[in-house]
Design a protein around this motif. Structure first.
Motif, mmCIF file in Angstrom:
data_model
loop_
_atom_site.group_PDB
_atom_site.id
_atom_site.type_symbol
_atom_site.label_atom_id
_atom_site.label_comp_id
_atom_site.label_asym_id
_atom_site.label_seq_id
_atom_site.Cartn_x
_atom_site.Cartn_y
_atom_site.Cartn_z
ATOM 1 N N ASP A 65 -24.895 4.629 -48.767
ATOM 2 C CA ASP A 65 -25.461 3.468 -48.096
ATOM 3 C C ASP A 65 -24.395 2.464 -47.692
ATOM 4 N N ILE A 66 -23.286 2.465 -48.442
ATOM 5 C CA ILE A 66 -22.232 1.476 -48.244
ATOM 6 C C ILE A 66 -20.874 2.156 -48.391
ATOM 7 N N VAL A 67 -19.964 1.828 -47.480
ATOM 8 C CA VAL A 67 -18.577 2.279 -47.578
ATOM 9 C C VAL A 67 -17.754 1.079 -48.026
ATOM 10 N N SER A 68 -17.023 1.261 -49.102
ATOM 11 C CA SER A 68 -16.151 0.218 -49.621
ATOM 12 C C SER A 68 -14.759 0.429 -49.046
ATOM 13 N N LEU A 69 -14.225 -0.601 -48.415
ATOM 14 C CA LEU A 69 -12.940 -0.514 -47.726
ATOM 15 C C LEU A 69 -11.810 -1.031 -48.598
ATOM 16 N N ASP A 70 -10.646 -0.416 -48.455
ATOM 17 C CA ASP A 70 -9.472 -1.029 -49.050
ATOM 18 C C ASP A 70 -8.912 -2.024 -48.031
ATOM 19 N N TRP A 71 -7.789 -2.625 -48.316
ATOM 20 C CA TRP A 71 -7.245 -3.692 -47.491
ATOM 21 C C TRP A 71 -6.585 -3.194 -46.205
ATOM 22 N N THR A 72 -6.520 -1.881 -45.987
ATOM 23 C CA THR A 72 -5.827 -1.356 -44.810
ATOM 24 C C THR A 72 -6.722 -1.253 -43.581
ATOM 25 N N VAL A 73 -8.013 -1.514 -43.728
ATOM 26 C CA VAL A 73 -8.957 -1.411 -42.611
ATOM 27 C C VAL A 73 -9.699 -2.731 -42.488
ATOM 28 N N SER A 74 -9.702 -3.293 -41.297
ATOM 29 C CA SER A 74 -10.441 -4.544 -41.102
ATOM 30 C C SER A 74 -11.938 -4.248 -41.033
ATOM 31 N N ILE A 75 -12.727 -5.239 -41.367
ATOM 32 C CA ILE A 75 -14.182 -5.099 -41.300
ATOM 33 C C ILE A 75 -14.607 -4.796 -39.857
ATOM 34 N N ASP A 76 -14.016 -5.500 -38.898
ATOM 35 C CA ASP A 76 -14.375 -5.278 -37.495
ATOM 36 C C ASP A 76 -14.076 -3.851 -37.057
ATOM 37 N N ASP A 77 -12.903 -3.342 -37.414
ATOM 38 C CA ASP A 77 -12.537 -1.973 -37.051
ATOM 39 C C ASP A 77 -13.482 -0.970 -37.718
ATOM 40 N N ALA A 78 -13.749 -1.172 -38.987
ATOM 41 C CA ALA A 78 -14.659 -0.271 -39.704
ATOM 42 C C ALA A 78 -16.044 -0.274 -39.076
ATOM 43 N N ARG A 79 -16.544 -1.448 -38.712
ATOM 44 C CA ARG A 79 -17.874 -1.553 -38.104
ATOM 45 C C ARG A 79 -17.917 -0.776 -36.789
ATOM 46 N N LYS A 80 -16.865 -0.890 -35.974
ATOM 47 C CA LYS A 80 -16.811 -0.144 -34.711
ATOM 48 C C LYS A 80 -16.779 1.358 -34.966
ATOM 49 N N ARG A 81 -16.117 1.762 -36.012
ATOM 50 C CA ARG A 81 -15.937 3.189 -36.286
ATOM 51 C C ARG A 81 -17.153 3.852 -36.918
ATOM 52 N N ILE A 82 -17.901 3.123 -37.754
ATOM 53 C CA ILE A 82 -19.031 3.779 -38.436
ATOM 54 C C ILE A 82 -20.399 3.227 -38.041
ATOM 55 N N ASN A 91 -12.228 -4.868 -48.429
ATOM 56 C CA ASN A 91 -11.207 -5.268 -47.484
ATOM 57 C C ASN A 91 -10.341 -6.409 -48.011
ATOM 58 N N LEU A 92 -10.357 -6.693 -49.288
ATOM 59 C CA LEU A 92 -9.512 -7.751 -49.838
ATOM 60 C C LEU A 92 -8.120 -7.208 -50.119
ATOM 61 N N ASP A 93 -7.134 -7.830 -49.521
ATOM 62 C CA ASP A 93 -5.744 -7.468 -49.779
ATOM 63 C C ASP A 93 -5.380 -7.995 -51.168
ATOM 64 N N PRO A 94 -5.000 -7.125 -52.099
ATOM 65 C CA PRO A 94 -4.696 -7.597 -53.449
ATOM 66 C C PRO A 94 -3.531 -8.582 -53.492
ATOM 67 N N ALA A 95 -2.683 -8.597 -52.483
ATOM 68 C CA ALA A 95 -1.569 -9.551 -52.447
ATOM 69 C C ALA A 95 -2.069 -10.984 -52.351
ATOM 70 N N VAL A 96 -3.289 -11.171 -51.865
ATOM 71 C CA VAL A 96 -3.872 -12.508 -51.763
ATOM 72 C C VAL A 96 -3.989 -13.160 -53.142
ATOM 73 N N LEU A 97 -4.071 -12.348 -54.175
ATOM 74 C CA LEU A 97 -4.196 -12.902 -55.525
ATOM 75 C C LEU A 97 -2.940 -13.633 -55.976
ATOM 76 N N TYR A 98 -1.848 -13.442 -55.261
ATOM 77 C CA TYR A 98 -0.614 -14.193 -55.533
ATOM 78 C C TYR A 98 -0.573 -15.518 -54.777
ATOM 79 N N ALA A 99 -1.533 -15.763 -53.930
ATOM 80 C CA ALA A 99 -1.575 -16.977 -53.139
ATOM 81 C C ALA A 99 -2.022 -18.171 -53.997
ATOM 82 N N PRO A 100 -1.792 -19.366 -53.499
ATOM 83 C CA PRO A 100 -2.288 -20.537 -54.226
ATOM 84 C C PRO A 100 -3.814 -20.506 -54.365
#
Length: 104
Positions: A65-82, A91-100
């Motif tokens: 029912d749901i495809v879980s994306l890693d950070w390498t695919v944007s939501i917009d691109d995934a929506r167009k593709r599926i 789609n959360l880039d784990p590097a963001v966790l180092y941000a303020p």
């Protein structure tokens, strides 16, 4: 009682070439999803594969029912593709966790 959602993880399938995924992973993922749906037809099923950018259409074809994306695919691109019939999450880039904190 029971699960409100079931997520299937296949951490290594993203390491496969798309043709190898078709042979060595997708048929078995589909078997798992079909078994879940047979016993619990109303329970949504999510699939997550790390490094799955080349596979998201194939992931959607497993019957989830749901495809879980890693950070390498944007939501917009995934929506167009599926398309719009399959839900998307992630789609959360784990590097963001180092941000303020205010950015997180």
């Amino acid at each position: 009682s029971g699960a409100q959602v079931i997520q299937v993880f296949d951490s290594w399938a993203g390491s496969l070439a798309p043709d190898d995924y078709d042979i060595f992973a997708q048929p078995y993922q589909k078997m798992v999803v079909d078994a879940i749906k047979k016993k619990n037809p109303e329970t949504p099923v999510i699939i997550y594969i790390a490094k799955s950018g080349a596979l998201i259409e194939k992931m959607a074809d497993t019957g989830v029912d749901i495809v879980s994306l890693d950070w390498t695919v944007s939501i917009d691109d995934a929506r167009k593709r599926i398309g719009r019939d399959i839900g998307l999450q992630g789609n959360l880039d784990p590097a963001v966790l180092y941000a303020p904190q205010h950015i997180i």
